[in-house]
Scaffold this motif. Structure first.
Motif, short mmCIF file in Angstrom:
data_model
loop_
_atom_site.label_atom_id
_atom_site.label_comp_id
_atom_site.label_asym_id
_atom_site.label_seq_id
_atom_site.Cartn_x
_atom_site.Cartn_y
_atom_site.Cartn_z
N ASP A 194 46.84 91.90 38.95
CA ASP A 194 46.18 90.82 38.22
C ASP A 194 46.96 89.52 38.22
OD1 ASP A 194 44.12 92.55 37.54
OD2 ASP A 194 45.09 93.19 35.68
N LEU A 195 48.06 89.46 38.93
CA LEU A 195 48.87 88.24 38.93
C LEU A 195 48.12 87.07 39.55
CD1 LEU A 195 51.58 86.78 38.44
CD2 LEU A 195 52.32 87.59 40.70
N PHE A 196 47.43 87.31 40.66
CA PHE A 196 46.73 86.25 41.39
C PHE A 196 45.22 86.36 41.20
CE2 PHE A 196 50.63 86.86 43.90
CZ PHE A 196 51.07 85.54 44.02
N THR A 197 44.55 85.20 41.28
CA THR A 197 43.10 85.20 41.40
C THR A 197 42.73 85.64 42.81
OG1 THR A 197 43.13 82.88 42.07
CG2 THR A 197 42.83 83.35 39.72
N PRO A 198 41.49 86.04 43.06
CA PRO A 198 41.10 86.50 44.40
C PRO A 198 41.39 85.49 45.51
CG PRO A 198 39.44 87.15 42.83
CD PRO A 198 40.40 86.28 42.08
N SER A 199 41.29 84.19 45.20
CA SER A 199 41.55 83.18 46.22
C SER A 199 43.04 83.03 46.52
CB SER A 199 41.00 81.83 45.76
OG SER A 199 41.76 81.32 44.66
N GLY A 200 43.88 83.49 45.59
CA GLY A 200 45.32 83.32 45.75
C GLY A 200 45.82 81.95 45.35
N HIS A 203 47.89 81.70 39.86
CA HIS A 203 48.58 82.88 39.35
C HIS A 203 48.94 82.64 37.89
CE1 HIS A 203 52.01 80.31 40.54
NE2 HIS A 203 52.70 80.96 39.60
N ALA A 204 49.02 83.71 37.12
CA ALA A 204 49.32 83.59 35.69
C ALA A 204 50.03 84.85 35.21
CB ALA A 204 48.03 83.39 34.90
#
Length: 231
Positions: A194-200, A203-204
């Motif tokens: 879950d660190l990255f969104t699908p697009s990369g 990150h959070a």
């Protein structure tokens, strides 16, 4: 995550994941790579099949056989997995009193004091693993050893191939993204998937410092909160 859910619908799955997240977010201490890898033992005679069903690997005595070729000799095998495209395998192993080894494709690395199993990028073009030797920990990326720290953990690739991992040095924790160190905190935590969104592109993660919690998004720290739940 290879943990069982005891009731239909995965009733206890959130509880198991929450407990594991607490473990990842614990106060920085010396890493037990073996426990955090959530490994599946590679046993003698066990056959592993790639996702597409086109390739197989198996443990035969003191070697792993893949595509008709035997790998190097080891005394014990701990974990084995395929790259996402099924074209390569990786595994961790032991050899006598000489420590632990990582094999990725035709390359063998070690001996190390501790290792975690390799992770691959989305399409298998890149791979990385955490290891430690003589009190120093580091990530190996595509065969190249990166910077050394007191501890490293939770390497993960974004869908566009950037590597991030959690590092600890002198009691301070920080994210390393694409080789660059982010701001240091008392601790940080994130669930790798879950660190990255699908697009990369985003990150959070959660960070804690001075008893206050923060959300860090693309390197920018939020206001301070008493606590922050899982992102």
């Amino acid at each position: 995550m290879p943990l069982l859910t005891p009731l239909p619908g995965g009733r206890y799955a959130p509880v198991v994941r929450f407990i594991a997240l607490l473990f990842l977010c614990a106060v920085p201490q010396e890493t037990d790579f073996k426990e955090r890898s959530f490994k599946l033992p590679a046993r003698h005679g066990q056959v592993f099949v790639s996702r597409d069903g086109r390739r197989a690997a198996w443990v035969a005595g003191d070697r792993v056989s893949f595509d008709g070729k035997d790998g190097p000799k080891f005394d014990d095998f701990e974990w084995l997995g395929f790259s996402p495209d099924g074209a390569s395998i990786a595994y961790t192993a032991r050899r006598g009193g000489k420590g632990r080894f990582v094999v990725v494709g035709a390359q063998s690395f070690g001996p190390f004091d501790r290792v975690a199993h390799p992770v691959y990028s989305q399409f298998g073009r890149h791979w990385a693993f955490a290891a430690s030797l003589k009190g120093r920990a580091f990530i190996t990326l595509d065969g190249q050893t990166l910077d050394e720290f007191d501890d490293v953990r939770a390497p993960v690739f974004s869908n566009d191939g950037l590597l991030a991992y959690h590092a600890i040095e002198k009691g301070k924790a920080f994210l390393v993204l694409d080789g660059k160190k982010a701001e240091a905190f008392d601790s940080i935590c994130y669930w790798p998937e879950d660190l990255f969104t699908p697009s990369g592109q985003t990150h959070a993660y959660k960070a804690v410092s001075g008893g206050k919690s923060f959300v860090v998004v693309n390197g920018k720290k939020s206001d301070a909160y008493d606590d922050v739940g899982r992102l």
